[in-house]
Design a protein around this motif. Sequence first.
Motif, PDB file in Angstrom:
ATOM      1  N   ILE A 187      -1.640  -6.610   7.190  1.00 29.26           N
ATOM      2  CA  ILE A 187      -1.169  -6.643   8.567  1.00 29.26           C
ATOM      3  C   ILE A 187      -0.635  -5.280   8.990  1.00 29.26           C
ATOM      4  CG2 ILE A 187       0.575  -7.623  10.108  1.00 29.26           C
ATOM      5  CD1 ILE A 187       0.312 -10.242   8.542  1.00 29.26           C
ATOM      6  N   ALA A 188       0.091  -4.610   8.097  1.00 28.52           N
ATOM      7  CA  ALA A 188       0.676  -3.308   8.428  1.00 28.52           C
ATOM      8  C   ALA A 188      -0.400  -2.288   8.783  1.00 28.52           C
ATOM      9  CB  ALA A 188       1.528  -2.802   7.273  1.00 28.52           C
ATOM     10  N   SER A 218       6.183   1.185  -1.190  1.00 30.98           N
ATOM     11  CA  SER A 218       5.500   2.330  -1.786  1.00 30.98           C
ATOM     12  C   SER A 218       4.056   2.440  -1.294  1.00 30.98           C
ATOM     13  CB  SER A 218       5.530   2.208  -3.311  1.00 30.98           C
ATOM     14  OG  SER A 218       4.805   3.257  -3.916  1.00 30.98           O
ATOM     15  N   ARG A 219       3.374   1.300  -1.210  1.00 29.67           N
ATOM     16  CA  ARG A 219       1.982   1.319  -0.768  1.00 29.67           C
ATOM     17  C   ARG A 219       1.879   1.596   0.733  1.00 29.67           C
ATOM     18  NH1 ARG A 219      -0.790  -3.663  -4.283  1.00 29.67           N
ATOM     19  NH2 ARG A 219       0.223  -3.125  -6.269  1.00 29.67           N
ATOM     20  N   ASP A 267      -0.074   4.702   2.526  1.00 34.47           N
ATOM     21  CA  ASP A 267      -1.030   4.520   3.622  1.00 34.47           C
ATOM     22  C   ASP A 267      -0.682   5.376   4.833  1.00 34.47           C
ATOM     23  OD1 ASP A 267      -2.580   2.706   2.247  1.00 34.47           O
ATOM     24  OD2 ASP A 267      -1.622   0.931   3.121  1.00 34.47           O
ATOM     25  N   GLY A 268       0.452   6.089   4.761  1.00 37.18           N
ATOM     26  CA  GLY A 268       0.853   6.936   5.873  1.00 37.18           C
ATOM     27  C   GLY A 268       1.750   6.254   6.881  1.00 37.18           C
TER      28      GLY A 268
END
Length: 253
Positions: free
Chosen positions: A65-66, A90-91, A95-96
């Motif tokens: 979703i993010a 962290s992930r 992903d920026g």
Amino acid sequence: MTINSRANTSASTQPRTVLRRADGSSIRVLVVDDESTLTDLLSMALHYEDWEVKTAATGQQALTIAREFRPDVVVLDIMLPDIDGLQVLSRMRADGNEAPVLFLTAKDSLDDRIAGLTAGGDDYVTKPFSLEELVARLRGLLRRSRSAVADTNDPVLIVGDLVLDEDSYEVHRDGSPIALTATEFELLRFLMRNPRRVLSKTQILDRVWSYDFGGSSSVVELYISYLRKKIDSGRVPMIHTVRGAGYMVKAAT
């Protein structure tokens, strides 16, 4: 139920100034928790703020979703059924996504608070909590992030060759741009609003995080080190430690 009972009426006591994105659209909030009753109540309170809300029950769902939703702020439970909230954060950062993150968890020990914040989170609320407190904390994070339109036109802060623009959330030293997280920006702003004044760790905890850590200085020391790497690295230092007293910023000489 993991929400304080006073939350039942807190969202409807009085209207608040609506915060919006710079383009005038609604603030986007991602709420991640595997307890559906909690996410339903949070969604209701956040919709009252005229914000757009999406929810996720697992870490993997939150990451999916993010990436598509690009939230402006995230409410993130640490204890999730697949991967924990620290891994999710962290992930997201990989992903920026630099949206401010408020950790939400049943854990209330000092070590857990510090773990969440040192992992890159911006604030921390423990269950049980009131909706009013959580919404107030999210509004605070949004005000000092690049996501929300500023409520007032504050002046540019200048200390020596260090410039902080509270409207654009831009920071420059000697003309070179410096990228800061929302919490780093707020810490630097507090220091620059009080140039040549020694600020204690307790004062910094109270101002930047809005609550204390039972006397712990670990988080303050960590974020001061982050700022030094970005502000002072390769330059004459501007951020100074006053042993036994705290920290101060002053023009380089």
